[in-house]
Design an enzyme around this catalytic site. Structure first.
Site, mmCIF file in Angstrom:
data_model
loop_
_atom_site.group_PDB
_atom_site.id
_atom_site.type_symbol
_atom_site.label_atom_id
_atom_site.label_comp_id
_atom_site.label_asym_id
_atom_site.label_seq_id
_atom_site.Cartn_x
_atom_site.Cartn_y
_atom_site.Cartn_z
ATOM 1 N N ALA A 95 1.815 1.357 -0.348
ATOM 2 C CA ALA A 95 2.465 2.393 0.949
ATOM 3 C C ALA A 95 2.166 1.991 2.320
ATOM 4 O O ALA A 95 2.821 2.071 3.222
ATOM 5 C CB ALA A 95 1.563 3.710 0.625
ATOM 6 N N PHE A 134 -0.601 7.013 1.603
ATOM 7 C CA PHE A 134 -1.306 8.564 0.998
ATOM 8 C C PHE A 134 -2.820 8.653 1.674
ATOM 9 O O PHE A 134 -3.258 9.962 1.617
ATOM 10 C CB PHE A 134 -1.071 7.972 -0.695
ATOM 11 C CG PHE A 134 -0.144 8.636 -1.193
ATOM 12 C CD1 PHE A 134 0.976 9.391 -0.769
ATOM 13 C CD2 PHE A 134 -0.198 8.965 -2.625
ATOM 14 C CE1 PHE A 134 2.000 9.850 -1.024
ATOM 15 C CE2 PHE A 134 1.098 9.518 -3.406
ATOM 16 C CZ PHE A 134 1.967 10.106 -2.519
ATOM 17 N N ILE A 192 8.207 3.782 -3.348
ATOM 18 C CA ILE A 192 9.299 4.279 -3.885
ATOM 19 C C ILE A 192 10.283 4.396 -2.899
ATOM 20 O O ILE A 192 11.465 5.046 -3.245
ATOM 21 C CB ILE A 192 9.153 5.620 -4.667
ATOM 22 C CG1 ILE A 192 8.322 6.632 -3.607
ATOM 23 C CG2 ILE A 192 8.227 5.467 -5.868
ATOM 24 C CD1 ILE A 192 8.216 7.983 -4.003
ATOM 25 N N HIS A 242 6.395 2.220 -9.476
ATOM 26 C CA HIS A 242 6.587 3.489 -9.662
ATOM 27 C C HIS A 242 7.988 4.077 -9.267
ATOM 28 O O HIS A 242 8.295 5.255 -9.113
ATOM 29 C CB HIS A 242 5.649 4.065 -8.425
ATOM 30 C CG HIS A 242 4.208 3.755 -8.534
ATOM 31 N ND1 HIS A 242 3.123 3.941 -7.712
ATOM 32 C CD2 HIS A 242 3.410 3.044 -9.875
ATOM 33 C CE1 HIS A 242 2.058 3.391 -8.541
ATOM 34 N NE2 HIS A 242 2.219 3.217 -9.429
ATOM 35 N N CYS A 288 19.577 13.397 -14.341
ATOM 36 C CA CYS A 288 19.817 14.939 -15.096
ATOM 37 C C CYS A 288 18.511 14.985 -16.117
ATOM 38 O O CYS A 288 18.657 14.134 -16.998
ATOM 39 C CB CYS A 288 21.137 15.256 -15.301
ATOM 40 S SG CYS A 288 21.017 16.620 -16.190
ATOM 41 N N SER A 331 -4.309 0.664 -1.185
ATOM 42 C CA SER A 331 -5.939 0.792 -1.285
ATOM 43 C C SER A 331 -6.242 0.457 -2.665
ATOM 44 O O SER A 331 -7.331 0.229 -3.092
ATOM 45 C CB SER A 331 -6.193 2.242 -1.079
ATOM 46 O OG SER A 331 -5.461 2.882 -2.150
HETATM 47 P P1 NAD Z 1 -2.610 4.096 -0.343
HETATM 48 O O1 NAD Z 1 -2.154 5.273 0.511
HETATM 49 O O2 NAD Z 1 -3.597 4.530 -1.511
HETATM 50 O O3 NAD Z 1 -3.185 2.871 0.737
HETATM 51 C C1 NAD Z 1 -2.461 2.398 1.509
HETATM 52 C C2 NAD Z 1 -3.413 1.231 2.162
HETATM 53 O O4 NAD Z 1 -2.664 0.616 3.126
HETATM 54 C C3 NAD Z 1 -4.852 1.919 3.049
HETATM 55 O O5 NAD Z 1 -5.740 0.930 2.447
HETATM 56 C C4 NAD Z 1 -4.466 1.768 4.382
HETATM 57 O O6 NAD Z 1 -5.540 1.201 5.185
HETATM 58 C C5 NAD Z 1 -3.363 0.377 4.520
HETATM 59 N N1 NAD Z 1 -2.429 0.294 5.345
HETATM 60 C C6 NAD Z 1 -1.639 1.431 6.028
HETATM 61 N N2 NAD Z 1 -0.864 0.844 7.105
HETATM 62 C C7 NAD Z 1 -0.963 -0.586 7.155
HETATM 63 C C8 NAD Z 1 -0.395 -1.456 7.655
HETATM 64 N N3 NAD Z 1 0.522 -1.272 8.603
HETATM 65 N N4 NAD Z 1 -0.555 -2.847 7.518
HETATM 66 C C9 NAD Z 1 -1.959 -3.158 6.687
HETATM 67 N N5 NAD Z 1 -2.350 -2.147 5.861
HETATM 68 C C10 NAD Z 1 -2.138 -0.966 5.976
HETATM 69 O O7 NAD Z 1 -1.138 3.545 -0.965
HETATM 70 P P2 NAD Z 1 -1.132 2.731 -2.291
HETATM 71 O O8 NAD Z 1 -2.361 1.736 -2.745
HETATM 72 O O9 NAD Z 1 0.253 2.173 -2.321
HETATM 73 O O10 NAD Z 1 -0.952 3.932 -3.609
HETATM 74 C C11 NAD Z 1 -0.297 5.207 -3.042
HETATM 75 C C12 NAD Z 1 0.814 5.487 -4.270
HETATM 76 O O11 NAD Z 1 1.510 6.462 -3.549
HETATM 77 C C13 NAD Z 1 1.435 4.589 -4.492
HETATM 78 O O12 NAD Z 1 1.596 4.628 -6.102
HETATM 79 C C14 NAD Z 1 3.000 4.943 -4.081
HETATM 80 O O13 NAD Z 1 3.783 4.835 -5.160
HETATM 81 C C15 NAD Z 1 2.908 6.275 -3.645
HETATM 82 N N6 NAD Z 1 3.354 6.192 -2.156
HETATM 83 C C16 NAD Z 1 4.343 5.323 -1.872
HETATM 84 C C17 NAD Z 1 5.064 5.503 -0.421
HETATM 85 C C18 NAD Z 1 6.283 4.713 -0.034
HETATM 86 O O14 NAD Z 1 7.049 4.519 -1.106
HETATM 87 N N7 NAD Z 1 6.297 4.351 1.032
HETATM 88 C C19 NAD Z 1 4.413 6.221 0.479
HETATM 89 C C20 NAD Z 1 3.111 6.974 0.280
HETATM 90 C C21 NAD Z 1 2.765 6.990 -1.204
#
Ligand code: NAD
Length: 249
Positions: free
Chosen positions: A27, A38, A110, A126, A134, A201
């Site tokens: 994310a 997230f 996603i 994901h 549907c 993360s």
């Molecule tokens: P997470 O939210 O757990 O972690 C995001 C990490 O990215 C954090 O550690 C943060 O410090 C870091 N971060 C944020 N902005 C940054 C930047 N500009 N540069 C460098 N680092 C940065 O996200 P995750 O590990 O992907 O897990 C979250 C789950 O939620 C995933 O399974 C995903 O499917 C879903 N999700 C997806 C989206 C999307 O599609 N954009 C958004 C939110 C959540």
């Protein structure tokens, strides 16, 4: 932590001095496009408005079946960002693939922004908000159609022409990862010389366990906060990923 310029220099040396790289992200790759992640302090899991249930519960398969109205209210508010555009990180990754220096992007996102930037080899672990099916007749719908039903027709639960609810093809808590992207992503990671992990993360399993499968020469982590992979990495960068990759060839 190094300065942005030092970190970019080191990353450029890694990329110039090695064979194929693979990218694994989450994310944090899309926060610079205006999509909250997230788990950061401003992330979607910490949203203040009260939906009456914790977000992890709302985003579960059981909850979708039992309370689709609440699910879709949360989903529309926090997971659909139809006006977001790719930024420098997405664009760099797409160019690197075209040049032949990147074998693919494995993403937990996603939002579809890697494809929007032009990446062709994208393993979406994901799923994607751009695909919707549907639950009854399996007819598929675009994101645009979902927005039409939710926003313009005011449906609490988007319904197929057959009358059954439409489910976004995103992996909910309690669901297995799609095997196609998972296996293709694993293969790309096992074959890579360099792995860049960015904007994740690494706290969501099984996706986060993919880093353990890397046995190439250089692991690079680009993440604002510490991650469990940092101790294995040869290069850890804490600057925003878009700023970092904007300065890389
Ligand atoms: P997470 O939210 O757990 O972690 C995001 C990490 O990215 C954090 O550690 C943060 O410090 C870091 N971060 C944020 N902005 C940054 C930047 N500009 N540069 C460098 N680092 C940065 O996200 P995750 O590990 O992907 O897990 C979250 C789950 O939620 C995933 O399974 C995903 O499917 C879903 N999700 C997806 C989206 C999307 O599609 N954009 C958004 C939110 C959540």
């Amino acid at each position: 932590m190094g300065t942005l310029a030092d970190d970019q220099l080191q990353l450029q040396r890694v990329l110039d001095g090695h064979d194929a790289a693979v990218f694994f992200g989450g994310a944090g790759v899309s926060t610079e496009s205006g999509i909250p992640d997230f788990r950061s302090p401003t992330g979607a899991l910490r949203a203040r408005e009260d939906f009456g249930f914790p977000p992890e519960q709302i985003l579960s398969a059981n909850f979708f079946t039992n309370r689709p109205d609440v699910f879709f209210r949360y989903y529309r508010r926090h997971l659909l960002h139809p006006t977001a555009q790719p930024h420098a990180a997405h664009q760099w990754l797409a160019r690197a693939e075209q040049r032949g220096s990147l074998t693919g992007v494995i993403t937990q996102n996603i939002d579809g922004l890697h494809r929007a930037a032009g990446s062709k080899i994208v393993h979406e672990l994901h799923g994607s908000v751009h695909r919707n099916t549907c639950t009854g007749c399996r007819r598929t719908y675009s994101l645009g159609h979902m927005l039409l039903l939710l926003d313009e027709r005011g449906q609490d639960i988007p319904l197929c022409e057959c009358g059954d609810p439409i489910k976004p093809d995103v992996v909910l808590y309690g669901e297995a990862l799609p095997t196609g992207p998972l296996h293709a992503g694993l293969k790309a990671i096992r074959q890579a010389d360099v792995m860049i992990v960015g904007g994740t993360s690494l706290s969501v399993y099984p996706a986060a366990g993919l880093v353990e499968e890397f046995s190439g020469r250089v692991l690079v982590v680009i993440n604002r906060e510490p991650t469990p992979a940092d101790r294995r990495a040869q290069l850890v960068i804490r600057h925003p990923i878009g700023e970092v990759l904007a300065g890389i060839r």
